[in-house]
Design an enzyme around this catalytic site. Structure first.
Site, PDB file in Angstrom:
ATOM      1  N   ASN A   8      47.408 141.450 -11.237  1.00 51.63           N
ATOM      2  CA  ASN A   8      46.619 140.225 -11.382  1.00 51.63           C
ATOM      3  C   ASN A   8      45.911 140.013 -10.048  1.00 51.63           C
ATOM      4  O   ASN A   8      46.499 139.526  -9.088  1.00 51.63           O
ATOM      5  CB  ASN A   8      47.563 139.064 -11.701  1.00 51.63           C
ATOM      6  CG  ASN A   8      46.824 137.752 -11.908  1.00 51.63           C
ATOM      7  OD1 ASN A   8      45.595 137.693 -11.797  1.00 51.63           O
ATOM      8  ND2 ASN A   8      47.567 136.691 -12.187  1.00 51.63           N
ATOM      9  N   LYS A  15      48.439 140.223  -7.038  1.00 50.71           N
ATOM     10  CA  LYS A  15      49.826 140.050  -7.464  1.00 50.71           C
ATOM     11  C   LYS A  15      50.187 141.212  -8.376  1.00 50.71           C
ATOM     12  O   LYS A  15      49.341 141.659  -9.166  1.00 50.71           O
ATOM     13  CB  LYS A  15      49.994 138.731  -8.228  1.00 50.71           C
ATOM     14  CG  LYS A  15      49.734 137.518  -7.356  1.00 50.71           C
ATOM     15  CD  LYS A  15      49.931 136.248  -8.143  1.00 50.71           C
ATOM     16  CE  LYS A  15      49.575 135.054  -7.275  1.00 50.71           C
ATOM     17  NZ  LYS A  15      49.160 133.888  -8.027  1.00 50.71           N
ATOM     18  N   ARG A  92      45.164 141.838 -15.646  1.00 50.05           N
ATOM     19  CA  ARG A  92      44.636 140.571 -16.136  1.00 50.05           C
ATOM     20  C   ARG A  92      43.140 140.566 -15.830  1.00 50.05           C
ATOM     21  O   ARG A  92      42.731 140.719 -14.680  1.00 50.05           O
ATOM     22  CB  ARG A  92      45.293 139.417 -15.400  1.00 50.05           C
ATOM     23  CG  ARG A  92      44.739 138.124 -15.854  1.00 50.05           C
ATOM     24  CD  ARG A  92      45.254 136.986 -15.038  1.00 50.05           C
ATOM     25  NE  ARG A  92      45.141 135.777 -15.819  1.00 50.05           N
ATOM     26  CZ  ARG A  92      45.829 134.696 -15.581  1.00 50.05           C
ATOM     27  NH1 ARG A  92      46.691 134.675 -14.612  1.00 50.05           N
ATOM     28  NH2 ARG A  92      45.647 133.638 -16.320  1.00 50.05           N
ATOM     29  N   HIS A 180      43.103 130.844 -20.148  1.00 50.55           N
ATOM     30  CA  HIS A 180      44.568 130.792 -20.148  1.00 50.55           C
ATOM     31  C   HIS A 180      45.150 131.373 -21.437  1.00 50.55           C
ATOM     32  O   HIS A 180      46.256 131.037 -21.855  1.00 50.55           O
ATOM     33  CB  HIS A 180      45.091 129.340 -19.985  1.00 50.55           C
ATOM     34  CG  HIS A 180      44.854 128.753 -18.630  1.00 50.55           C
ATOM     35  ND1 HIS A 180      44.366 127.475 -18.436  1.00 50.55           N
ATOM     36  CD2 HIS A 180      45.039 129.259 -17.398  1.00 50.55           C
ATOM     37  CE1 HIS A 180      44.261 127.230 -17.141  1.00 50.55           C
ATOM     38  NE2 HIS A 180      44.657 128.301 -16.481  1.00 50.55           N
ATOM     39  N   LEU A 208      49.662 123.284 -17.574  1.00 50.36           N
ATOM     40  CA  LEU A 208      49.332 122.424 -16.437  1.00 50.36           C
ATOM     41  C   LEU A 208      49.769 123.103 -15.140  1.00 50.36           C
ATOM     42  O   LEU A 208      50.930 123.014 -14.734  1.00 50.36           O
ATOM     43  CB  LEU A 208      50.032 121.065 -16.587  1.00 50.36           C
ATOM     44  CG  LEU A 208      49.837 120.347 -17.937  1.00 50.36           C
ATOM     45  CD1 LEU A 208      50.634 119.045 -17.971  1.00 50.36           C
ATOM     46  CD2 LEU A 208      48.345 120.077 -18.195  1.00 50.36           C
ATOM     47  N   ARG A 240      39.276 121.364  -9.440  1.00 50.37           N
ATOM     48  CA  ARG A 240      38.136 121.344 -10.376  1.00 50.37           C
ATOM     49  C   ARG A 240      38.120 120.017 -11.128  1.00 50.37           C
ATOM     50  O   ARG A 240      39.173 119.542 -11.548  1.00 50.37           O
ATOM     51  CB  ARG A 240      38.247 122.493 -11.384  1.00 50.37           C
ATOM     52  CG  ARG A 240      38.005 123.855 -10.782  1.00 50.37           C
ATOM     53  CD  ARG A 240      38.358 124.974 -11.749  1.00 50.37           C
ATOM     54  NE  ARG A 240      39.569 125.671 -11.358  1.00 50.37           N
ATOM     55  CZ  ARG A 240      40.245 126.530 -12.112  1.00 50.37           C
ATOM     56  NH1 ARG A 240      39.845 126.784 -13.341  1.00 50.37           N
ATOM     57  NH2 ARG A 240      41.331 127.113 -11.669  1.00 50.37           N
ATOM     58  N   ASP A 282      47.690 119.511  -4.538  1.00 50.89           N
ATOM     59  CA  ASP A 282      49.033 119.913  -4.948  1.00 50.89           C
ATOM     60  C   ASP A 282      49.774 118.736  -5.578  1.00 50.89           C
ATOM     61  O   ASP A 282      49.970 117.701  -4.943  1.00 50.89           O
ATOM     62  CB  ASP A 282      49.790 120.427  -3.712  1.00 50.89           C
ATOM     63  CG  ASP A 282      51.031 121.189  -4.115  1.00 50.89           C
ATOM     64  OD1 ASP A 282      51.982 120.544  -4.601  1.00 50.89           O
ATOM     65  OD2 ASP A 282      51.039 122.408  -3.948  1.00 50.89           O
ATOM     66  N   GLU A 378      52.738 135.211 -18.318  1.00 46.70           N
ATOM     67  CA  GLU A 378      51.520 135.974 -18.618  1.00 46.70           C
ATOM     68  C   GLU A 378      51.717 137.464 -18.300  1.00 46.70           C
ATOM     69  O   GLU A 378      51.176 138.327 -18.979  1.00 46.70           O
ATOM     70  CB  GLU A 378      50.348 135.412 -17.808  1.00 46.70           C
ATOM     71  CG  GLU A 378      49.929 134.025 -18.296  1.00 46.70           C
ATOM     72  CD  GLU A 378      49.436 133.109 -17.203  1.00 46.70           C
ATOM     73  OE1 GLU A 378      50.200 132.846 -16.246  1.00 46.70           O
ATOM     74  OE2 GLU A 378      48.285 132.647 -17.295  1.00 46.70           O
TER      75      GLU A 378
HETATM   76  P1  ADP Z   1      48.558 128.534 -10.722  1.00 46.06           P
HETATM   77  O1  ADP Z   1      49.365 129.659 -11.321  1.00 46.06           O
HETATM   78  O2  ADP Z   1      47.438 128.026 -11.577  1.00 46.06           O
HETATM   79  O3  ADP Z   1      48.181 128.732  -9.287  1.00 46.06           O
HETATM   80  P2  ADP Z   1      51.019 127.059 -11.024  1.00 46.06           P
HETATM   81  O4  ADP Z   1      51.232 127.228 -12.481  1.00 46.06           O
HETATM   82  O5  ADP Z   1      51.897 127.802 -10.099  1.00 46.06           O
HETATM   83  O6  ADP Z   1      49.508 127.276 -10.645  1.00 46.06           O
HETATM   84  O7  ADP Z   1      51.142 125.482 -10.711  1.00 46.06           O
HETATM   85  C1  ADP Z   1      50.908 124.983  -9.442  1.00 46.06           C
HETATM   86  C2  ADP Z   1      51.044 123.472  -9.505  1.00 46.06           C
HETATM   87  O8  ADP Z   1      52.372 123.129  -9.950  1.00 46.06           O
HETATM   88  C3  ADP Z   1      50.849 122.784  -8.145  1.00 46.06           C
HETATM   89  O9  ADP Z   1      50.036 121.643  -8.289  1.00 46.06           O
HETATM   90  C4  ADP Z   1      52.266 122.366  -7.791  1.00 46.06           C
HETATM   91  O10 ADP Z   1      52.297 121.232  -6.981  1.00 46.06           O
HETATM   92  C5  ADP Z   1      52.829 122.067  -9.158  1.00 46.06           C
HETATM   93  N1  ADP Z   1      54.291 122.005  -9.124  1.00 46.06           N
HETATM   94  C6  ADP Z   1      55.174 123.001  -8.946  1.00 46.06           C
HETATM   95  N2  ADP Z   1      56.447 122.507  -8.925  1.00 46.06           N
HETATM   96  C7  ADP Z   1      56.347 121.162  -9.086  1.00 46.06           C
HETATM   97  C8  ADP Z   1      57.282 120.079  -9.155  1.00 46.06           C
HETATM   98  N3  ADP Z   1      58.583 120.296  -9.045  1.00 46.06           N
HETATM   99  N4  ADP Z   1      56.797 118.827  -9.340  1.00 46.06           N
HETATM  100  C9  ADP Z   1      55.490 118.604  -9.451  1.00 46.06           C
HETATM  101  N5  ADP Z   1      54.544 119.572  -9.402  1.00 46.06           N
HETATM  102  C10 ADP Z   1      54.976 120.834  -9.219  1.00 46.06           C
END
Ligand code: ADP
Length: 404
Positions: A8, A15, A92, A180, A208, A240, A282, A378
């Site tokens: 990916n 990754k 991916r 997704h 999400l 975004r 975040d 995924e």
């Molecule tokens: P991507 O794969 O799209 O980069 P992820 O699926 O890893 O993203 O999700 C990242 C998001 O999940 C970040 O906004 C992070 O803050 C949130 N996140 C991860 N753990 C927690 C948690 N325990 N509480 C709230 N948000 C969380």
């Protein structure tokens, strides 16, 4: 041991995961790693199946200047130090364009066709294709498979696939693709195991993460998505904006005099939770903050999920189940609780204790709509697709196992 390498690749990281093919035809994750900091502070990190680190090493910037170099670093490490020579590689690839409703075995012709979709996903597609080309050049006989984020949505009804613009533009590829898809495909399959009756009905899945979208699924098939032509549409995300009147873009160009590339950067990197809160993209940081702007950003995130659920339930003509997945969906009991409250008019009631423990089913026993938390995977989906295209199943049972 036969293995499959899953790749990916993004703009600053590659990754990768290694899956072994077991005697019964199932896949076991063996290694999970990444080369990140490409062109800045390159670093290879990897862990084994139990999460124990097996590599953590830094490289000089000139040694890993781009994605192909990062792919070579990861491949050399796997081959020379772990003695892993995968029998196939699954990639991916964010965009499969209008024609790819399924994963595809890669050859030079396929790469050239997929390169045509660079303009549809300029921030992702070139980086996804870079390691494909590197492997094709260095290991021309190694089978490679492209798995698309758009594929799961390709059999949407024409009504869901069109914008109300002249048909010629639709023919050129300006369509509501949805993204997704690998995550949603995995969730649809898992839900068949977890709750078969719900899975055969009308389900909304909320993916999400930093990128966020939602999908309406009927009997395991995608019928509608909050994302469209690009992954900018729909929900508000980490950086975004999500759904935005195109008039805003015209305003930025005409009135603010912003260059097209500046607007692109702005839309992908400076909006969403980051832009609204002025604090962070975040979700964890926003939840921990006492700043009212962080609270507003979270309110907005939840509000838009509520609006989108209404839209998707309308596409499905009802709702039989709701699933949370990805970083926020899998880990944030706060967001799940807030979303369920917003959807209570549809019939979602959570069990607070189950929600707090990130349980598989988090709805209360009297909830009209069952609500689930299903961790997405995924990479496993890509490995399964790759296996299916490269190795024929030996028995009917194996074929069924692979599709479950
Ligand atoms: P991507 O794969 O799209 O980069 P992820 O699926 O890893 O993203 O999700 C990242 C998001 O999940 C970040 O906004 C992070 O803050 C949130 N996140 C991860 N753990 C927690 C948690 N325990 N509480 C709230 N948000 C969380």
């Amino acid at each position: 041991m036969d293995t499959i390498l899953v790749v990916n690749a993004g703009s600053s990281s590659v990754k990768f995961q290694i899956f072994s093919i077991e005697g019964d035809g199932t896949l076991q994750r063996r290694i999970k790693g990444q080369v990140d900091g490409i062109g800045s502070r390159p670093r290879l990190r990897a862990s084994d199946r139990t999460g124990v680190p097996v590599a953590d090493r830094a490289y000089p910037i000139e040694a890993v200047a781009d994605v192909p170099a990062a792919m070579l670093v990861a491949g050399t490490w796997l081959r020379d130090e772990l003695n892993i020579n995968p029998i196939a590689v699954g990639h991916r690839v964010v965009h499969g364009g209008p024609d790819h409703a399924n994963p595809v075995l890669i050859d030079h012709g396929v790469v050239e066709r997929l390169a045509r979709y660079v303009s549809l996903a300029p921030l992702h597609q070139p980086h996804n294709l870079a390691p494909v080309r590197t492997i094709l050049a260095n290991f021309p006989d190694l089978p490679q498979v492209a798995c698309f984020d758009t594929a799961f949505h390709r059999d949407h009804d024409a009504l869901a696939d069109h914008y109300a613009i002249p048909r010629q533009l639709h023919a050129e590829g300006i369509r509501r693709y949805g993204f997704h898809g690998l995550s949603y495909e995995y969730i649809a399959r898992r839900l068949r195991q977890v709750a078969p009756k719900v899975a055969s009905g009308r389900v909304v899945v909320a993916h999400l993460g930093s990128g966020a979208s939602m999908c309406a699924i009927r009997d395991g098939r995608s019928v509608e998505s909050t994302m469209g032509f690009t992954a900018l549409d729909g929900l508000a995300m980490g950086t975004r904006a999500g759904q935005l009147d195109p008039g805003v873009v015209l305003y930025l160009l005409a009135e603010k005099g912003m260059a097209v590339s500046t607007v692109q950067d702005f839309l992908y990197r400076d909006c969403g939770m980051k832009g609204l809160s002025g604090i962070s993209n975040d979700m964890r940081e926003l939840q921990e903050s006492s700043d009212p702007r962080a609270a507003f950003a979270i309110d907005y995130f939840v509000y838009r999920i509520g609006l989108s659920t209404g839209m998707l339930a309308a596409a499905l003509q009802g709702l039989d189940g709701f699933v949370f997945t990805a970083g926020i969906g899998e880990n944030s009991a706060v967001i799940r609780g807030r979303v369920a409250d917003r959807l209570s008019w549809l019939g979602t009631t959570l069990d607070a204790g189950l929600n707090a423990s990130n349980a598989g089913k988090i709805s209360a026993s009297d909830s009209r709509i069952p609500v689930y938390v299903i961790p997405t995977d995924e990479e496993l989906m890509i490995a399964q697709h790759t296996l299916a295209l490269v190795v024929k199943p030996k028995t009917p049972a194996q074929a069924r196992e692979r599709m479950s």
